[in-house]
Scaffold this motif. Structure first.
Motif, PDB file in Angstrom:
ATOM      1  N   LYS A  82      35.316 121.747  39.622  1.00 54.39           N
ATOM      2  CA  LYS A  82      34.644 120.629  40.294  1.00 54.39           C
ATOM      3  C   LYS A  82      33.894 119.796  39.276  1.00 54.39           C
ATOM      4  O   LYS A  82      33.627 120.233  38.160  1.00 54.39           O
ATOM      5  CB  LYS A  82      33.702 121.124  41.387  1.00 54.39           C
ATOM      6  N   HIS A  83      33.556 118.581  39.679  1.00 57.44           N
ATOM      7  CA  HIS A  83      32.745 117.707  38.845  1.00 57.44           C
ATOM      8  C   HIS A  83      31.843 116.891  39.759  1.00 57.44           C
ATOM      9  O   HIS A  83      32.307 116.258  40.702  1.00 57.44           O
ATOM     10  CB  HIS A  83      33.613 116.777  37.993  1.00 57.44           C
ATOM     11  N   GLU A  84      30.553 116.951  39.482  1.00 60.19           N
ATOM     12  CA  GLU A  84      29.555 116.269  40.303  1.00 60.19           C
ATOM     13  C   GLU A  84      29.736 116.587  41.786  1.00 60.19           C
ATOM     14  O   GLU A  84      29.624 115.720  42.655  1.00 60.19           O
ATOM     15  CB  GLU A  84      29.610 114.761  40.057  1.00 60.19           C
ATOM     16  N   GLY A  85      30.039 117.858  42.056  1.00 61.45           N
ATOM     17  CA  GLY A  85      30.171 118.322  43.431  1.00 61.45           C
ATOM     18  C   GLY A  85      31.508 118.032  44.084  1.00 61.45           C
ATOM     19  O   GLY A  85      31.744 118.435  45.232  1.00 61.45           O
ATOM     20  N   VAL A  86      32.402 117.353  43.388  1.00 56.75           N
ATOM     21  CA  VAL A  86      33.725 117.018  43.928  1.00 56.75           C
ATOM     22  C   VAL A  86      34.738 118.038  43.416  1.00 56.75           C
ATOM     23  O   VAL A  86      34.853 118.257  42.199  1.00 56.75           O
ATOM     24  CB  VAL A  86      34.153 115.598  43.517  1.00 56.75           C
ATOM     25  N   ALA A  87      35.470 118.662  44.320  1.00 55.02           N
ATOM     26  CA  ALA A  87      36.479 119.650  43.925  1.00 55.02           C
ATOM     27  C   ALA A  87      37.614 118.966  43.179  1.00 55.02           C
ATOM     28  O   ALA A  87      38.044 117.863  43.536  1.00 55.02           O
ATOM     29  CB  ALA A  87      37.007 120.368  45.164  1.00 55.02           C
ATOM     30  N   LEU A  88      38.091 119.626  42.131  1.00 56.34           N
ATOM     31  CA  LEU A  88      39.203 119.111  41.340  1.00 56.34           C
ATOM     32  C   LEU A  88      40.392 120.057  41.451  1.00 56.34           C
ATOM     33  O   LEU A  88      40.225 121.283  41.425  1.00 56.34           O
ATOM     34  CB  LEU A  88      38.795 118.973  39.868  1.00 56.34           C
ATOM     35  N   ARG A  89      41.576 119.477  41.564  1.00 61.20           N
ATOM     36  CA  ARG A  89      42.815 120.248  41.598  1.00 61.20           C
ATOM     37  C   ARG A  89      43.661 119.856  40.393  1.00 61.20           C
ATOM     38  O   ARG A  89      43.636 118.702  39.959  1.00 61.20           O
ATOM     39  CB  ARG A  89      43.596 119.985  42.889  1.00 61.20           C
ATOM     40  N   HIS A  90      44.421 120.807  39.889  1.00 61.96           N
ATOM     41  CA  HIS A  90      45.141 120.587  38.638  1.00 61.96           C
ATOM     42  C   HIS A  90      46.608 120.994  38.754  1.00 61.96           C
ATOM     43  O   HIS A  90      46.940 121.999  39.397  1.00 61.96           O
ATOM     44  CB  HIS A  90      44.483 121.388  37.510  1.00 61.96           C
TER      45      HIS A  90
END
Length: 264
Positions: free
Chosen positions: A135-143
């Protein structure tokens, strides 16, 4: 059968040959994203591979695209085009920190694409996967990782990606070997083998097969007839992305629209 969303799209939205063939005649260039994002349901952004953008740019894209639309972003080449992937931490952080979270709910997976000459080195690739933030700044990240060297056709590679929750990109390509194993909680497919003498890039029968494959992925399965190197994972509905990209690019929007028509 429970089915996750299926999103079908193209690579970018700025391509001169699409003017008059995909975009209506005399359609304003400044409104091309507005039009494209209402014809397909996802766009893979290639420009982020070559340069950074300001937060306001991502916010502008999000404002222009309709609700439910998704952008996937190709990560900076500085992260992936390096001899030692484990040393790319600063570049990875710079990429995710440039303002991509301004896309909000329209932020899809990040695509990490590797050179076709990049070979599988298990320890180094494991170290790279560990650099990818959840996540970054509370936003989930998918890869998603797009590898293009035959050495990756290895159960150890699939195991690393499954342990990290990272999707392996399946690319339908005549130029590079493909790996179709499902490894994340979503599926990322790139249809790269379009031909210009087909109005939709892929023949109707091929589009029928890709529609079936997309439904299978979204329902939690692995389509038959594709190249696998490891055992299938447990069945679970997975959001599925299918992009018509490269190949005969002028046909890409028509292929995407034709596939969407089959899936409706």
């Amino acid at each position: 059968m429970t089915q996750a969303p299926i999103r079908v799209g193209i690579g970018g939205w700025t391509f001169e040959p699409w003017r008059g063939s995909f975009f209506p005649e005399k359609w304003p260039v400044k409104r091309e994203l507005e039009y494209a994002s209402r014809q397909v349901t996802a766009i893979e952004v290639n420009g982020t591979y070559y340069s950074g953008f300001k937060p306001a740019t991502f916010a502008g894209w999000a404002k222009t695209a309709p609700d439910g639309f998704v952008f996937t972003l190709k990560a900076s080449r500085y992260c992936t085009n390096r001899k030692v992937l484990a040393e790319g931490g600063e570049s990875v952080q710079r990429f995710v920190s440039q303002g991509i979270v301004e896309l909000g709910e329209k932020l899809g997976p990040i695509l990490w694409q590797f050179m076709a000459t990049k070979k599988f080195e298990p320890d180094d690739f494991a170290a790279f996967l560990a650099l990818l933030p959840a996540k970054h700044e509370g936003v989930a990240l998918r890869h998603a990782v797009h590898v293009r060297h035959a050495s990756f056709a290895d159960p150890a590679f699939v195991a690393l990606c499954r342990a990290a929750g990272v999707a392996i990109v399946y690319a339908d390509s005549r130029d590079h070997p493909a790996i179709a194993d499902v490894s994340g909680d979503f599926v990322y497919a790139r249809l790269e083998d379009a031909v210009e003498d087909e109005p939709t890039g892929y023949a109707p029968a091929a589009l029928d097969r890709w529609a079936d494959a997309a439904r299978c992925w979204a329902g939690g399965g692995q389509p038959t007839g594709l190249p696998y190197v490891a055992d299938a994972p447990a069945e679970s509905p997975r959001e599925t992305f299918v992009f018509f990209i490269n190949g005969a690019k002028v046909r890409a929007p028509h292929g995407a629209i034709a596939l969407l028509d089959r899936l409706r």
